[in-house]
Design a protein around this motif. Sequence first.
Motif, short mmCIF file in Angstrom:
data_model
loop_
_atom_site.label_atom_id
_atom_site.label_comp_id
_atom_site.label_asym_id
_atom_site.label_seq_id
_atom_site.Cartn_x
_atom_site.Cartn_y
_atom_site.Cartn_z
N ALA A 250 -95.50 -5.22 -38.53
CA ALA A 250 -95.75 -6.69 -39.34
C ALA A 250 -96.34 -7.55 -38.76
CB ALA A 250 -94.27 -6.94 -39.97
N ALA A 251 -95.96 -7.95 -37.48
CA ALA A 251 -96.54 -9.03 -36.67
C ALA A 251 -98.05 -8.61 -36.35
CB ALA A 251 -95.81 -9.26 -35.42
N ILE A 252 -98.21 -7.51 -36.05
CA ILE A 252 -99.68 -7.07 -35.69
C ILE A 252 -100.76 -7.17 -36.94
CG2 ILE A 252 -101.18 -5.20 -35.28
CD1 ILE A 252 -98.78 -4.52 -33.21
N TRP A 253 -100.09 -6.70 -38.12
CA TRP A 253 -100.79 -6.60 -39.47
C TRP A 253 -100.91 -8.17 -39.95
CZ3 TRP A 253 -99.67 -8.64 -44.28
CH2 TRP A 253 -100.55 -8.35 -45.17
N GLY A 254 -100.05 -9.13 -39.63
CA GLY A 254 -100.08 -10.24 -40.12
C GLY A 254 -101.26 -11.23 -39.11
N SER A 255 -101.22 -11.09 -37.92
CA SER A 255 -102.20 -11.52 -37.10
C SER A 255 -103.64 -11.05 -37.30
CB SER A 255 -101.91 -11.37 -35.63
OG SER A 255 -102.10 -9.84 -35.39
N TRP A 256 -103.65 -9.86 -37.65
CA TRP A 256 -105.11 -9.08 -38.22
C TRP A 256 -105.51 -9.53 -39.52
CZ3 TRP A 256 -106.46 -5.69 -42.12
CH2 TRP A 256 -107.81 -5.17 -42.07
N ALA A 257 -104.63 -9.87 -40.50
CA ALA A 257 -104.83 -10.10 -41.70
C ALA A 257 -105.32 -11.91 -41.68
CB ALA A 257 -103.82 -10.03 -42.78
N SER A 258 -104.84 -12.61 -40.91
CA SER A 258 -105.05 -13.79 -41.04
C SER A 258 -106.11 -14.49 -39.98
CB SER A 258 -103.78 -14.66 -40.81
OG SER A 258 -103.42 -14.65 -39.49
N ARG A 259 -107.09 -13.27 -39.44
CA ARG A 259 -107.87 -13.77 -38.49
C ARG A 259 -108.95 -14.50 -39.24
NH1 ARG A 259 -109.02 -8.98 -40.54
NH2 ARG A 259 -111.24 -8.15 -40.85
N ASN A 260 -109.81 -15.02 -38.54
CA ASN A 260 -111.04 -16.07 -38.73
C ASN A 260 -112.04 -15.00 -39.20
OD1 ASN A 260 -112.83 -17.88 -39.65
ND2 ASN A 260 -113.14 -18.69 -37.48
N LYS A 261 -112.51 -15.03 -40.54
CA LYS A 261 -113.63 -14.04 -41.35
C LYS A 261 -114.81 -14.69 -41.52
CE LYS A 261 -109.71 -11.90 -43.48
NZ LYS A 261 -109.13 -11.66 -44.73
N THR A 262 -114.98 -16.06 -41.03
CA THR A 262 -116.47 -16.56 -41.39
C THR A 262 -117.57 -15.90 -40.62
OG1 THR A 262 -115.77 -18.36 -39.77
CG2 THR A 262 -115.07 -18.71 -41.86
N ILE A 263 -117.16 -15.39 -39.39
CA ILE A 263 -118.38 -14.76 -38.67
C ILE A 263 -118.81 -13.55 -39.54
CG2 ILE A 263 -119.00 -13.40 -36.40
CD1 ILE A 263 -116.83 -15.19 -35.00
N GLY A 264 -118.09 -12.99 -39.91
CA GLY A 264 -118.70 -11.65 -40.82
C GLY A 264 -119.40 -12.35 -42.05
N ASP A 265 -118.90 -13.23 -42.67
CA ASP A 265 -119.76 -13.94 -43.86
C ASP A 265 -121.03 -14.38 -43.62
OD1 ASP A 265 -117.43 -13.44 -45.36
OD2 ASP A 265 -116.71 -15.25 -45.40
N VAL A 266 -121.05 -15.02 -42.29
CA VAL A 266 -122.52 -15.62 -42.12
C VAL A 266 -123.35 -14.32 -41.68
CG1 VAL A 266 -123.88 -16.67 -40.24
CG2 VAL A 266 -121.59 -17.55 -40.94
N ALA A 267 -122.93 -13.50 -41.25
CA ALA A 267 -123.80 -12.13 -40.89
C ALA A 267 -124.36 -11.45 -42.01
CB ALA A 267 -123.16 -11.12 -39.75
N GLU A 268 -123.36 -11.36 -43.13
CA GLU A 268 -123.36 -10.85 -44.36
C GLU A 268 -124.79 -11.39 -45.46
OE1 GLU A 268 -120.08 -9.81 -46.47
OE2 GLU A 268 -119.36 -8.77 -44.99
#
Length: 76
Positions: free
Chosen positions: A17-35
């Motif tokens: 759960a800790a691994i999934w929680g850290s992955w789910a709350s990662r910063n996703k803005t880099i992917g948005d800029v590329a898209e």
Amino acid sequence: MAALAWLLIPLFAVVGAAIWGSWASRNKTIGDVAELAGYARFRDAMERSHTAITDSAREEREPAATASAVTTSPSG
């Protein structure tokens, strides 16, 4: 020993759960800029292809300028 196995199951669940929680709350803005950049390139390409189609359609509608110099004689 069986009690230890039953205690390891919740421990693994907490670690997962800790691994999934850290992955789910990662910063996703880099992917948005590329898209968004990819979408802008796609729009530019579609605009260029649209103007190329419009130019070729214009040439198809006005063939008289190029066809007047060509003469054909029927052979029979």
